[in-house]
Design a protein around this motif. Structure first.
Motif, PDB file in Angstrom:
ATOM      1  N   SER A  41       0.808  -1.224   0.000  1.00  0.00           N
ATOM      2  CA  SER A  41       0.000   0.000   0.000  1.00  0.00           C
ATOM      3  C   SER A  41       0.839   1.270   0.000  1.00  0.00           C
ATOM      4  CB  SER A  41      -0.945   0.021   1.206  1.00  0.00           C
ATOM      5  OG  SER A  41      -1.904  -0.991   1.060  1.00  0.00           O
ATOM      6  N   THR A  42       2.059   1.186   0.485  1.00  0.00           N
ATOM      7  CA  THR A  42       2.909   2.374   0.498  1.00  0.00           C
ATOM      8  C   THR A  42       3.775   2.478  -0.754  1.00  0.00           C
ATOM      9  OG1 THR A  42       4.661   1.234   1.723  1.00  0.00           O
ATOM     10  CG2 THR A  42       3.003   2.411   3.021  1.00  0.00           C
ATOM     11  N   ALA A  43       3.992   1.357  -1.454  1.00  0.00           N
ATOM     12  CA  ALA A  43       4.891   1.354  -2.603  1.00  0.00           C
ATOM     13  C   ALA A  43       4.176   1.514  -3.949  1.00  0.00           C
ATOM     14  CB  ALA A  43       5.720   0.073  -2.608  1.00  0.00           C
ATOM     15  N   PHE A  44       2.887   1.171  -4.018  1.00  0.00           N
ATOM     16  CA  PHE A  44       2.182   1.207  -5.291  1.00  0.00           C
ATOM     17  C   PHE A  44       0.945   2.090  -5.178  1.00  0.00           C
ATOM     18  CE2 PHE A  44       4.742  -2.569  -5.504  1.00  0.00           C
ATOM     19  CZ  PHE A  44       5.200  -2.569  -6.808  1.00  0.00           C
ATOM     20  N   LEU A  93      12.902  -8.498   3.601  1.00  0.00           N
ATOM     21  CA  LEU A  93      13.715  -7.507   2.904  1.00  0.00           C
ATOM     22  C   LEU A  93      13.033  -7.013   1.632  1.00  0.00           C
ATOM     23  CD1 LEU A  93      17.157  -9.352   3.145  1.00  0.00           C
ATOM     24  CD2 LEU A  93      16.237  -7.615   4.708  1.00  0.00           C
ATOM     25  N   GLY A  94      12.322  -7.901   0.967  1.00  0.00           N
ATOM     26  CA  GLY A  94      11.661  -7.563  -0.281  1.00  0.00           C
ATOM     27  C   GLY A  94      10.640  -8.628  -0.623  1.00  0.00           C
ATOM     28  N   TYR A  95       9.946  -8.434  -1.739  1.00  0.00           N
ATOM     29  CA  TYR A  95       8.882  -9.359  -2.123  1.00  0.00           C
ATOM     30  C   TYR A  95       8.682  -9.350  -3.631  1.00  0.00           C
ATOM     31  CZ  TYR A  95       6.456  -4.913  -2.104  1.00  0.00           C
ATOM     32  OH  TYR A  95       6.126  -3.603  -2.342  1.00  0.00           O
ATOM     33  N   GLY A  96       8.160 -10.449  -4.117  1.00  0.00           N
ATOM     34  CA  GLY A  96       7.735 -10.575  -5.498  1.00  0.00           C
ATOM     35  C   GLY A  96       6.422 -11.331  -5.511  1.00  0.00           C
ATOM     36  N   ASP A 146       3.896  -9.603 -10.919  1.00  0.00           N
ATOM     37  CA  ASP A 146       2.878  -8.568 -10.751  1.00  0.00           C
ATOM     38  C   ASP A 146       3.422  -7.386  -9.949  1.00  0.00           C
ATOM     39  OD1 ASP A 146       0.308  -7.578 -11.221  1.00  0.00           O
ATOM     40  OD2 ASP A 146      -0.507  -8.500  -9.408  1.00  0.00           O
ATOM     41  N   TYR A 147       4.047  -7.655  -8.832  1.00  0.00           N
ATOM     42  CA  TYR A 147       4.649  -6.606  -8.003  1.00  0.00           C
ATOM     43  C   TYR A 147       6.029  -7.085  -7.566  1.00  0.00           C
ATOM     44  CZ  TYR A 147      -0.228  -5.072  -7.481  1.00  0.00           C
ATOM     45  OH  TYR A 147      -1.511  -4.675  -7.712  1.00  0.00           O
ATOM     46  N   LEU A 148       6.983  -6.189  -7.581  1.00  0.00           N
ATOM     47  CA  LEU A 148       8.324  -6.451  -7.079  1.00  0.00           C
ATOM     48  C   LEU A 148       8.684  -5.260  -6.218  1.00  0.00           C
ATOM     49  CD1 LEU A 148      10.923  -8.298  -7.317  1.00  0.00           C
ATOM     50  CD2 LEU A 148      11.712  -6.619  -8.996  1.00  0.00           C
ATOM     51  N   GLY A 149       9.081  -5.520  -4.990  1.00  0.00           N
ATOM     52  CA  GLY A 149       9.403  -4.404  -4.104  1.00  0.00           C
ATOM     53  C   GLY A 149      10.441  -4.770  -3.065  1.00  0.00           C
ATOM     54  N   VAL A 150      11.132  -3.758  -2.602  1.00  0.00           N
ATOM     55  CA  VAL A 150      12.105  -3.878  -1.520  1.00  0.00           C
ATOM     56  C   VAL A 150      11.673  -2.894  -0.431  1.00  0.00           C
ATOM     57  CG1 VAL A 150      14.529  -3.494  -0.890  1.00  0.00           C
ATOM     58  CG2 VAL A 150      13.976  -4.584  -3.061  1.00  0.00           C
ATOM     59  N   ARG A 151      11.730  -3.345   0.811  1.00  0.00           N
ATOM     60  CA  ARG A 151      11.363  -2.461   1.927  1.00  0.00           C
ATOM     61  C   ARG A 151      12.141  -1.158   1.823  1.00  0.00           C
ATOM     62  NH1 ARG A 151      11.212  -5.142   7.639  1.00  0.00           N
ATOM     63  NH2 ARG A 151      10.363  -3.078   7.993  1.00  0.00           N
ATOM     64  N   ARG A 194      16.379  -0.325   0.487  1.00  0.00           N
ATOM     65  CA  ARG A 194      16.569   0.010  -0.923  1.00  0.00           C
ATOM     66  C   ARG A 194      17.986   0.489  -1.212  1.00  0.00           C
ATOM     67  NH1 ARG A 194      10.775   2.834  -1.192  1.00  0.00           N
ATOM     68  NH2 ARG A 194       9.584   0.914  -1.264  1.00  0.00           N
ATOM     69  N   ASN A 195      18.334   0.432  -2.493  1.00  0.00           N
ATOM     70  CA  ASN A 195      19.633   0.884  -3.007  1.00  0.00           C
ATOM     71  C   ASN A 195      20.802   0.082  -2.450  1.00  0.00           C
ATOM     72  OD1 ASN A 195      18.439   2.964  -4.623  1.00  0.00           O
ATOM     73  ND2 ASN A 195      18.156   4.140  -2.741  1.00  0.00           N
ATOM     74  N   GLN A 196      20.551  -1.198  -2.215  1.00  0.00           N
ATOM     75  CA  GLN A 196      21.599  -2.102  -1.741  1.00  0.00           C
ATOM     76  C   GLN A 196      21.743  -3.308  -2.651  1.00  0.00           C
ATOM     77  OE1 GLN A 196      21.019  -3.073   2.456  1.00  0.00           O
ATOM     78  NE2 GLN A 196      20.094  -1.067   2.809  1.00  0.00           N
ATOM     79  N   GLY A 197      21.088  -3.262  -3.813  1.00  0.00           N
ATOM     80  CA  GLY A 197      21.168  -4.382  -4.752  1.00  0.00           C
ATOM     81  C   GLY A 197      20.196  -5.504  -4.470  1.00  0.00           C
ATOM     82  N   LEU A 198      19.290  -5.308  -3.523  1.00  0.00           N
ATOM     83  CA  LEU A 198      18.365  -6.383  -3.160  1.00  0.00           C
ATOM     84  C   LEU A 198      17.300  -6.648  -4.229  1.00  0.00           C
ATOM     85  CD1 LEU A 198      17.913  -5.729   0.655  1.00  0.00           C
ATOM     86  CD2 LEU A 198      19.172  -7.589  -0.446  1.00  0.00           C
ATOM     87  N   GLY A 199      16.897  -5.609  -4.962  1.00  0.00           N
ATOM     88  CA  GLY A 199      15.913  -5.817  -6.024  1.00  0.00           C
ATOM     89  C   GLY A 199      16.442  -6.758  -7.088  1.00  0.00           C
TER      90      GLY A 199
END
Length: 192
Positions: A18-21, A53-56, A71-76, A80-85
């Motif tokens: 809800s906060t990322a999309f 840490l993240g989700y798909g 459908d959705y790919l996100g990192v907390r 972010r900005n640590q290569g986790l995506g």
């Protein structure tokens, strides 16, 4: 790090999705749960011990799993900005290797759009390209134009891939056009 199903769905939905999309791109939690119950959806998390840490999230047509839609790919936000995506995308690709190719969608820059938003769109498109995904066709959903990427080998004939991509969304999604021609405009979003 480990890839496994997210079990606290309400918390994940509230704190992450809800906060990322934005609302015009976000399915309701009820819709996601209904898709899961029908065997059409998986929500996987990238965990370090018990910390997400993240989700798909992956959307599929159970009768044909040759391609599934990321459908959705996100990192907390705090991770972010640590290569986790990229790490998450590689783990998802390996998880489905030999069984399914992964389709991904990224919004294309909009003529006359703000430079900030278009820069973000170019960054997202570059993310998939840097992680081994190939652009295959444009499509429309949620009232916007997207570039579709395919992880894995590109078939000589994309017609079955496009038909399966559309089937994943289902016939009720009249806002989905696959492929979308260069002079076609996306239909309005159903989520507004």
């Amino acid at each position: 790090m480990e890839l496994r199903p997210i079990t606290q769905l309400e918390r994940w939905y509230r704190e992450e999705l809800s906060t990322a999309f934005p609302p015009n791109e976000r399915k309701s939690l009820e819709d996601l749960c209904a898709l899961m119950e029908a065997g059409r959806y998986q929500i996987l998390g990238l965990f370090e011990e018990e910390t997400l840490l993240g989700y798909g999230t992956l959307w599929m047509e159970p009768g044909d799993l040759s391609c599934i839609l990321l459908d959705y790919l996100g990192v907390r936000a705090s991770c972010r900005n640590q290569g986790l995506g990229g790490a998450l995308l590689r783990l998802l690709t390996r998880h489905f290797q030999g069984r399914s190719s992964i389709l991904a969608e990224a919004e294309v820059p909009v003529p006359g759009g703000t430079e900030e938003e278009n820069a973000l769109r170019r960054r997202r498109m570059g993310f998939y390209a840097r992680n081994g995904f190939s652009p295959v066709y444009e499509m429309a959903t949620c009232g916007m134009r997207f570039q579709t990427y395919l992880g894995g080998p590109i078939p000589a004939d994309l017609t079955p891939v496009m038909a399966l991509h559309k089937a994943i969304y289902g016939p009720e999604r009249v806002d989905v056009v696959i492929p979308l021609g260069p002079h076609q405009s996306p239909p309005p979003s159903l989520f507004l």
